[in-house]
Design an enzyme around this catalytic site. Structure first.
Site, PDB file in Angstrom:
ATOM      1  N   ASP A 127     -74.955 -40.719 -49.837  1.00 24.87           N
ATOM      2  CA  ASP A 127     -75.744 -41.479 -50.807  1.00 24.87           C
ATOM      3  C   ASP A 127     -77.232 -41.301 -50.508  1.00 24.87           C
ATOM      4  O   ASP A 127     -77.613 -40.909 -49.401  1.00 24.87           O
ATOM      5  CB  ASP A 127     -75.363 -42.969 -50.810  1.00 24.87           C
ATOM      6  CG  ASP A 127     -75.687 -43.682 -49.513  1.00 24.87           C
ATOM      7  OD1 ASP A 127     -75.504 -43.079 -48.425  1.00 24.87           O
ATOM      8  OD2 ASP A 127     -76.118 -44.847 -49.561  1.00 24.87           O
TER       9      ASP A 127
ATOM     10  N   GLU B  92     -75.058 -45.962 -46.869  1.00 21.37           N
ATOM     11  CA  GLU B  92     -76.067 -46.099 -45.801  1.00 21.37           C
ATOM     12  C   GLU B  92     -77.355 -46.700 -46.331  1.00 21.37           C
ATOM     13  O   GLU B  92     -77.995 -47.504 -45.663  1.00 21.37           O
ATOM     14  CB  GLU B  92     -76.349 -44.729 -45.176  1.00 21.37           C
ATOM     15  CG  GLU B  92     -77.008 -44.809 -43.800  1.00 21.37           C
ATOM     16  CD  GLU B  92     -78.531 -44.832 -43.833  1.00 21.37           C
ATOM     17  OE1 GLU B  92     -79.128 -45.111 -42.773  1.00 21.37           O
ATOM     18  OE2 GLU B  92     -79.142 -44.571 -44.900  1.00 21.37           O
TER      19      GLU B  92
END
Lengths: 457, 457
Positions: A88, A153
């Protein structure tokens, strides 16, 4: 053996860049739920790459974005390496400051520009390609490898900890590897062997039940703005040391060897000051700027507010004042105990006539790994052979919570091997990653598997 | 003579209340430009009342709301009294907290409820009616009287000072009278003979050119939040005394007689604390709460802001911090000199690595009048005869700038004669004025003209 891998990497480098370009086109912005299907596409891209490399892999669903899990464990008697990364990316705003669009990767000046180029798609991808090179040239890896690539994250890794807790057998390993930090500077590769911990809180100081006229009441009631300022001022002595009782108890001091290593690093203090826009550095007496940033505990106001903050004057005694405080911690300091100590100390400073509320935002421990461990030595050799310079051993002032989780849940230390630069615009417009760093990182990763195979487990 | 006036006032009291009701129906909210025509109606109402009372009057245009000016100067050899008041009112918000609508006056519990009932329409109106009583019963007044009734008191009196400066002949007088304060408590009428002055400023402390990551940079640069807190904390010592150099130089201390007068006043400290919602009073050592409020200088934070003030944690070193500070001053303190001293003192406290900007909001002087002057004695007699109790001599902690203007521009002291109560909801919903206070105030005003006639000018 290693020569075949080197050749493979050289021959396929252009294809790797093309594949990375495709990866970077996927707007896997975890914070943007309207892009959830794109974020999933990011996971699927990683899955396919792992499988193409010959790693048996799967997508593991979570309450949020999925985790990509892959494992190859046929190197009997050899170490097992847990490779962590994330697919991500940060939101790309502000869009108008990008020279080329964030999800249309552009190569210029030897860099690939795109959101996620360095954080963390490009850096993480080096480990998939190095595994591919071993598998395609030898049909096996020198060590056992487990991949855990998450998609949250940038939004707090809410579901990763639970996955690790509940699947300890899947992630059982000897050492973790993360490439999500930076080199020290161009031409100076680095291994980060220490991270500061943190505690954070908010303090609300209440005076009168509502704002009062400072003419009618001023001087007769304790002002929560003045009172809070006294409390904050009491946090440091005149030498910049934190005055919370017990704050330095148990602090593991820098070793002479570390101080020497830091002192040997090129560091331009005048440029540092000019980059930050300050006219002087400051901090705890008897420590250098790098030591203060990496290895000394702090106590910072993150924000405060009280009373009237609009334009012009408004002569009131405010009803309350608030401050957010965070302390960066070093090894030997316990965030839970020090949060209590901070609260007690502030309560002891609280002026008569005020009441105080304390909100604990929780924290995490500092970590320092032995920079002479066999794993570290393996990483040093791999990096030196790939980058042409021995890595410097540095610390980071911030925290990477997953590293603590790996230590407490999985029971492993982490090699923090950053291929990028601090100047690669992480979390900012025009994020980038040098193609040469991508090449060197991939090679370093391939060599790392080889070096780690020599570590006795 | 006085008996005829008393009788007139008694006979016409009901009509006065009806007229006041009409006056209070006019929404003369000076801050609301959509109500400018209503504010002008307020001026016209005052004009007509003065003329009906037999005072030659006019509306004087200004750059904002007009001033109503009236004068009767046929009492040769007698003092000239400048009566000041204002016909504008505070905005009525929040409307939903009014029991009856703010501009539909309602009489209940012996009070008239409406916006402006006490501040200042009702109190000011007593002086018009007392003049009417003398003119209707005697065809003349015992003293010369000048009325200056403005329409911008609630928005800063921007145009009043210029009017006074440019029309010194029109307002030349011996003493000013204002009924815009309060009695000390029900049954305890008061004369306010002292007001505190003020200085006010804003201080902007700048650290790095933008917010920094507290992990990467914390501990190596001075935090402007922590730094400003140190500066604010340095403003007071542990005994609550202000530490600005020279702050107390020249302060005219309370006379033993004044301290005795204050100490003799009924004051329920427990109720004071409970009304304000504080668990203790506080302030400069060795002074009582009333002394601290009325007669001691202060240094208060009015507001401050720095860094992140939203929900939850955000671990930054803020780029800057700001504080608004005001000092209440007492006679003998010079706001201009002390503003400079405050700035210099704060600069001396400024930690290395920060820069500071200082914005002066300007101030005004404290005032204390001789509470044994012939004018004060006249007012005491008039009030005692009307209210049935001798007034107590009090001070106010706030400032009334027009009083300083009268002293410096017109050269007169002011009798601050409040007929209302602190509990009459000034500037709040359900503003009110006791009908008995209205009656007693009007009589006291009528008697005041008589008593002032005995003062030698």
């Amino acid at each position: 053996m290693v020569e075949q891998v080197r050749s493979y990497l050289e021959q396929h480098q252009d294809r790797f860049v093309k594949e990375l370009t495709e990866f970077l086109k996927i707007p896997s912005v975890s914070a943007d739920s309207t892009l959830n299907s794109e974020t999933r596409r990011g996971a699927e891209f990683v899955l396919k790459q792992l499988e193409d490399a010959g790693i048996e892999s799967q997508i593991i669903e979570t309450a949020g974005h999925p985790i990509v899990y892959g494992a190859w464990k046929k190197a009997e008697g050899k170490p097992t390496v847990l490779v962590y990364g994330h697919y991500d990316v940060q939101p790309p705003d502000p869009l108008d400051q990008w020279i080329t669009p964030p999800f249309e990767p552009d190569i210029r000046d030897g860099h690939i520009y795109a959101r996620g180029a360095t954080d963390d798609k490009g850096q993480m991808y080096t480990h998939i390609k190095s595994v591919e090179a071993w598998m395609k040239t030898h049909g096996e890896l020198p060590v056992n490898v487990i991949f855990v690539i998450e998609g949250e994250e940038e939004v707090g890794s809410d579901n990763l900890d639970r996955f690790l807790e509940e699947n300890k057998d899947l992630v059982a390993s000897d050492i973790a590897v993360i490439s999500d930090t930076s080199q020290y500077a161009p031409g100076i590769p680095a291994i980060t062997y220490g991270l500061r911990g943190i505690l954070a809180c908010e303090v609300i100081v209440q005076g009168p039940s509502q704002d009062l006229h400072s003419g009618v009441f001023g001087g007769a009631v304790m002002n929560p703005g003045n009172g809070l300022a006294k409390m904050i001022a009491a946090l440091h002595d005149d030498e910049g040391r934190v005055r919370i009782p017990g704050f330095y108890d148990g602090v593991i001091e820098l070793q002479p060897e570390e101080r020497a290593q830091f002192a040997a690093l090129p560091f331009d203090e005048a440029k540092f000051m000019s980059d930050l826009g300050v006219n002087a550095v400051s901090g705890e007496a008897d420590f250098s700027t790098l030591e203060r940033r990496w290895a000394r505990p702090t106590c910072d106001v993150n924000g405060m507010i009280s009373g009237y903050t609009g334009e012009g004057p408004k002569t009131i005694v405010p009803a309350e004042s608030r401050v957010k405080i965070s302390c960066r911690l070093v090894p030997g300091q316990d965030p839970v105990a020090l949060t209590k100590a901070l609260e007690q100390y502030l309560r002891a400073q609280l002026p008569t006539g005020l009441t105080m509320e304390f909100v604990d935002f929780h924290g995490c421990n500092a970590l320092v790994f032995d920079f002479n461990s066999p794993y570290m030595s393996a990483a040093k050799t791999a990096i030196e052979q790939s980058f042409g310079a021995a890595p410097v051993m540095i610390r980071e002032g911030g925290s990477i919570p997953v590293v603590e989780t790996f230590q407490t849940v999985v029971g492993v230390e982490t090699l923090l091997l950053g291929w990028g630069q601090n100047t690669d615009n992480l979390h900012s417009p025009n994020e980038r990653f040098a193609l040469e760093a991508f090449r060197q990182g991939t090679l370093a990763s391939a060599l790392l598997w080889h070096e780690l195979a020599g570590v006795t487990v």
